[in-house]
Design an enzyme around this catalytic site. Structure first.
Site, PDB file in Angstrom:
ATOM      1  N   HIS A 160      14.018  71.253  24.317  1.00 39.78           N
ATOM      2  CA  HIS A 160      13.079  71.744  25.353  1.00 39.78           C
ATOM      3  C   HIS A 160      12.289  70.614  26.007  1.00 39.78           C
ATOM      4  O   HIS A 160      11.169  70.811  26.454  1.00 39.78           O
ATOM      5  CB  HIS A 160      12.085  72.752  24.767  1.00 39.78           C
ATOM      6  N   SER A 281      12.118  50.228  47.839  1.00 41.89           N
ATOM      7  CA  SER A 281      11.646  51.177  48.840  1.00 41.89           C
ATOM      8  C   SER A 281      11.218  50.395  50.069  1.00 41.89           C
ATOM      9  O   SER A 281      10.740  49.269  49.976  1.00 41.89           O
ATOM     10  CB  SER A 281      10.461  51.958  48.283  1.00 41.89           C
ATOM     11  N   LYS A 287       8.530  49.558  44.044  1.00 41.85           N
ATOM     12  CA  LYS A 287       9.561  50.501  43.593  1.00 41.85           C
ATOM     13  C   LYS A 287      10.863  49.832  43.169  1.00 41.85           C
ATOM     14  O   LYS A 287      11.282  48.825  43.724  1.00 41.85           O
ATOM     15  CB  LYS A 287       9.864  51.526  44.705  1.00 41.85           C
TER      16      LYS A 287
END
Ligand code: ARG
Length: 461
Positions: A160, A281, A287
């Site tokens: 989960h 980016s 990034k």
């Protein structure tokens, strides 16, 4: 009719095809990639015709030479493909006749484009499967070597997406190797399915000549011979089998890519992808985006789509050849290309990623990952599991209420929850010891990881 407007099948027609008929009919833009298989099939067919006395030895020689020259021309980029000639089969046949005359016109004796196109597609898939099988095996071996380097790297195992129990990074990585190993079984099945010879059945009913399909089978390397002429020209199950393999492989690749995206994100930082496999980016200077992993994850969409598109094309088709069947190829070619480039990209990422063992170790200390070990500790001392589960549950709740974890809890605090708890509880809750406590076959214990590595090496190494 004359010149360009003359179709190989044009005899019974008064008018030339309209422009839209030609445009809608043409498949040579994409089926040209089967030129090698078409030529190989035609040579085998011509040899068979010669054995049966339908072609002379000289005619066979002219055909073989002509086809070899055409193949060379195509490979040199000098062949001019014509959409008016519809497909690769008629482009090659017409170039052959232009080159060698009469003998070229005899090549199509006892053959139809229906058995020809089924043959070419089967040969094409078979050739591509060989390459894909190798690259998939090398992806599996890349995962195995990453696992070998991480037989002691502890990390959280999740259910989960919640920290569940400590596992070894090798075990997590090998889980994917097993998925891909099952994909090779599906690929082998697709290969076997493609290996049934359709050539020699003609358009649908058989041919009015004595032919030798056993000779064709052995010449072209097929396992067996399609025994029903109508089935032979209308069967496309072998493409579905390949597309199903591709879709399942795509799903597996997308699951692994999803983990690469998560693990390389700053919150996890479990791994670092190689610089040259990430992108920046245009606005955010910091990034480092995992575009390759995202693209491969995204490409599973077209792999599923190609499978369902062919299912839909085939649904409700009556026997035997219907032109709808020409729609079988673009999706197939797209899946082949997509599978190949995705395996290559994934292998590149896996073979170069850096593992941050410290981050993984820190994470496994969170969320009481050894709670099951603590419960089993009490079971070993005679407490029924349901009871020990409840006792450890209350230790966890106590920790949460007092903002502590298993590692900041003193022995005395532990002991308050059960008279059976002794000093060794401190070692029991340490994540490092947890994985070696596993005793079952296939577990995350080192000996079981080594068993898997040996089994995978045996199969793919
Ligand atoms: N281009 C066709 C295809 O891909 C070849 C078979 C054509 N046969 C026919 N009867 N028109 O299916």
């Amino acid at each position: 009719m004359s010149g360009d407007n003359k179709k190989l099948w044009g005899g019974r027609f008064k008018d030339a095809s309209s422009e839209i008929t030609e445009r809608l009919s043409a498949s040579v833009q994409y089926d040209a990639r089967m030129y090698k298989q078409d030529i190989r099939g035609s040579i085998a067919h011509a040899r068979m015709l010669c054995r049966m006395g339908i072609l002379s030895a000289d005619e066979l020689q002219a055909i073989e030479n002509g086809l070899a020259a055409i193949r060379q021309e195509i490979e040199n980029g000098e062949f001019s493909f014509s959409e008016k000639l519809e497909d690769i089969h008629m482009n090659i046949e017409s170039a052959l006749t232009e080159r060698i005359g009469e003998a070229g016109k005899r090549l199509h004796t006892a053959r139809s484009r229906n058995d020809q196109v089924a043959l070419d597609t089967r040969l094409y898939i078979t050739d591509e499967i060989k390459e894909i099988r190798e690259s998939l095996a090398s992806l599996i071996m890349t995962l195995v070597s990453l696992a070998e380097k991480n037989k002691d790297t502890v990390m959280p195992g999740y259910t989960h997406m919640q920290v569940a129990q400590p596992v070894i990074f090798a075990q997590h990585i090998l889980a994917y190797a097993w998925q891909f190993s099952r994909d090779t079984r599906r690929l082998d099945f697709a290969a076997a399915s493609a290996s049934s010879l359709p050539l020699g059945v003609g358009a649908l009913a058989g041919v009015n000549y004595k032919n030798d399909r056993e000779f064709l089978r052995s010449e072209l390397g097929f396992n067996d011979i399609a025994l029903n002429s109508m089935d032979a020209v209308s069967d496309r199950d072998f493409i579905l089998d390949f597309l199903y393999f591709s879709a399942t492989l795509g799903m597996h690749m997308s699951r692994l890519c999803e983990e690469l995206v998560l693990w390389s994100g700053s919150e996890f930082s479990y791994i670092k992808l190689a610089d040259n496999l990430t992108t920046g980016s245009s606005i955010m200077p910091q990034k480092r985006n995992p575009d390759l992993a995202e693209l491969i994850r995204g490409k599973s969409g077209r792999l599923y789509g190609n499978l369902f598109s062919l299912f839909t094309v085939l649904k409700g088709l009556p026997m035997t050849y219907n032109r709808d069947l020409q729609e079988d190829k673009e999706g197939l070619f797209d899946s082949i290309d997509t599978v190949k480039i995705s395996i290559e990209g994934l292998t590149a990422m896996i073979s170069t990623l850096a593992v941050n063992k410290e981050r993984m170790r820190a994470a496994v200390y969170s969320n009481f990952s050894t709670a099951t070990d603590a419960a089993d500790y009490l079971v070993k001392k005679g407490v029924p599991f349901r009871e020990s589960h409840a006792i450890v549950g209350s230790i966890v709740r106590y920790c949460e209420d007092s903002q502590k974890d298993f590692f900041s809890l003193g022995v005395d605090e532990f002991k308050k929850f059960s008279p059976l708890i002794e000093d060794d509880i401190i070692d029991c809750v340490k994540p490092e010891g947890s994985t070696e406590r596993k005793q079952s076959m296939g577990s995350t214990a080192k000996s079981e990881i080594e068993r898997q590595i040996a089994a995978l090496k045996e199969k793919f190494g």
